[in-house]
Write an enzyme that holds these catalytic residues in place. Structure first.
Site, PDB file in Angstrom:
ATOM      1  N   LEU A 189      26.413  27.358  36.494  1.00 20.88           N
ATOM      2  CA  LEU A 189      26.461  28.723  35.793  1.00 20.88           C
ATOM      3  C   LEU A 189      27.258  28.239  34.436  1.00 20.88           C
ATOM      4  CD1 LEU A 189      27.528  31.119  38.582  1.00 20.88           C
ATOM      5  CD2 LEU A 189      25.368  30.968  37.455  1.00 20.88           C
ATOM      6  N   SER A 190      27.228  27.230  34.042  1.00 19.48           N
ATOM      7  CA  SER A 190      27.940  26.725  32.862  1.00 19.48           C
ATOM      8  C   SER A 190      27.536  27.488  31.829  1.00 19.48           C
ATOM      9  CB  SER A 190      27.862  25.386  32.699  1.00 19.48           C
ATOM     10  OG  SER A 190      28.831  24.770  33.526  1.00 19.48           O
TER      11      SER A 190
ATOM     12  N   THR B  39      27.213  16.878  35.449  1.00 21.68           N
ATOM     13  CA  THR B  39      27.451  17.439  36.816  1.00 21.68           C
ATOM     14  C   THR B  39      26.742  16.483  37.703  1.00 21.68           C
ATOM     15  OG1 THR B  39      27.884  19.101  38.271  1.00 21.68           O
ATOM     16  CG2 THR B  39      25.844  19.367  36.908  1.00 21.68           C
TER      17      THR B  39
ATOM     18  N   LYS C  52      28.278  11.906  36.962  1.00 22.26           N
ATOM     19  CA  LYS C  52      29.550  11.836  36.486  1.00 22.26           C
ATOM     20  C   LYS C  52      29.855  10.492  36.359  1.00 22.26           C
ATOM     21  CE  LYS C  52      31.026  16.378  37.526  1.00 22.26           C
ATOM     22  NZ  LYS C  52      31.881  17.368  38.489  1.00 22.26           N
TER      23      LYS C  52
ATOM     24  N   TYR D  55      32.171  27.572  45.251  1.00 22.71           N
ATOM     25  CA  TYR D  55      32.920  29.251  45.006  1.00 22.71           C
ATOM     26  C   TYR D  55      31.687  30.177  45.128  1.00 22.71           C
ATOM     27  CZ  TYR D  55      30.483  28.108  40.591  1.00 22.71           C
ATOM     28  OH  TYR D  55      29.681  27.841  39.493  1.00 22.71           O
TER      29      TYR D  55
ATOM     30  N   GLY E  64      36.668  27.669  44.629  1.00 24.45           N
ATOM     31  CA  GLY E  64      36.750  26.722  43.596  1.00 24.45           C
ATOM     32  C   GLY E  64      36.352  27.478  42.218  1.00 24.45           C
TER      33      GLY E  64
END
Ligand code: ATR
Length: 264
Positions: free
Chosen positions: A15-16, A61, A65, A211, A232
């Site tokens: 959802l960035s 992500t 990373k 989340y 989160g």
């Protein structure tokens, strides 16, 4: 037009773009934020696009990373210490990697007003975000960090980065003040974590990095045992806030509308 992208594999769930494009529009910037599914062998050419100015910023992500680090010119102290990068941009002609997950977790904890000082933190999982949570917990003054992961090999890599953490077998529940679910268990509504929380006592914090769904089986166990619990969402919003600030030199607004963007 400036170009930003979040990379991962899988990436469809991210959802960035919703968050960053909302802030881009709100601030009238001439920019776009996209998502891209990559493989390991695409990393080199992506970073060279950053170097050439074709891409102005990258969020990273799972599972890249750590894998992206060899392609970068320079790292922030936080990225070095956690061996994890989630935000990339060109700084003084060098491709620079930083880790805003640490600030994201710290802001989220500050917001719920839970004091980590002299607390025992018990972390479940050994995935990409765990080094950041360990580092932030240490910064906030926790006295002991215990990590448990189903696959021992994976958690040993984290022990190599943070020698003073304690490892325990998957399935065991030690005494703790804060318990953090950093596994992917809970992403599916029917996922259960098979840990016994019957004798844990009160005044604990149950924190789930997940989340969506907003209340996992794990958080529900915290709720049912009369403890504080938090998902989160804020950590996610604040890591994005910090990346946005670095890239655009603007502090974006976080309000109920921003947070609602993540209710999908
Ligand atoms: P991320 O970086 O998002 O955490 P990841 O690297 O795939 O993603 O890590 C997922 C974490 O969830 C791992 O710690 C994983 O444990 P393993 O290292 O043993 O795979 C944990 N996990 C996933 N499914 C699990 C399950 N059914 N039981 C216990 N742990 C699980």
């Amino acid at each position: 037009m400036k170009k930003y992208v979040v990379i991962g594999n899988p990436i469809s769930h991210s959802l960035s773009p919703e968050l960053h494009n909302y802030w881009i529009k709100q601030n009238g910037l001439n920019a776009i934020y996209d998502k891209k599914k990559l493989n390991d062998n695409d990393l080199k050419s992506l970073i060279s696009d950053v170097k050439q100015g074709n891409i102005n910023g990258v969020n990273v992500t799972v599972p890249f990373k750590n894998a992206v680090i060899p392609y970068l010119d320079d790292l922030s102290d936080e990225a070095k210490k956690t061996q994890a990068v989630n935000t990339i941009f060109l700084k003084d002609k060098k491709v620079f990697g930083h880790n805003t997950d640490i600030e994201g977790f710290e802001y989220a904890i500050k917001k719920i007003d839970f004091d980590f000082k002299n607390k025992t933190v018990f972390i479940l999982g050994a995935g990409g975000v765990v080094p950041s949570i360990i580092y932030a917990s240490m910064k906030m003054g926790s006295s002991e960090i215990i990590v448990s992961n189903r696959t021992k090999e994976k958690v040993k890599k984290i022990k190599n980065i943070f020698d003073n953490i304690k490892l325990i077998d998957w399935g065991k529940v030690p005494n703790f003040d804060v318990i953090i679910n950093a596994t992917s268990l809970g992403l599916n509504q029917e996922d259960k974590i098979n840990l016994d929380f019957t004798n844990i006592g009160k005044n604990k914090l149950f924190y789930d990095v997940i989340y969506n769904p907003s209340e996992t089986y794990f958080l529900n166990a915290g709720k049912k045992s009369g403890n504080k619990y938090e998902n989160g969402k804020l950590m996610f919003v604040y890591q994005a806030f910090s990346a946005f600030k670095l890239w655009h030199n603007i502090e974006p607004i976080i309000n109920n509308e921003t947070i609602r963007l993540l209710d999908q």
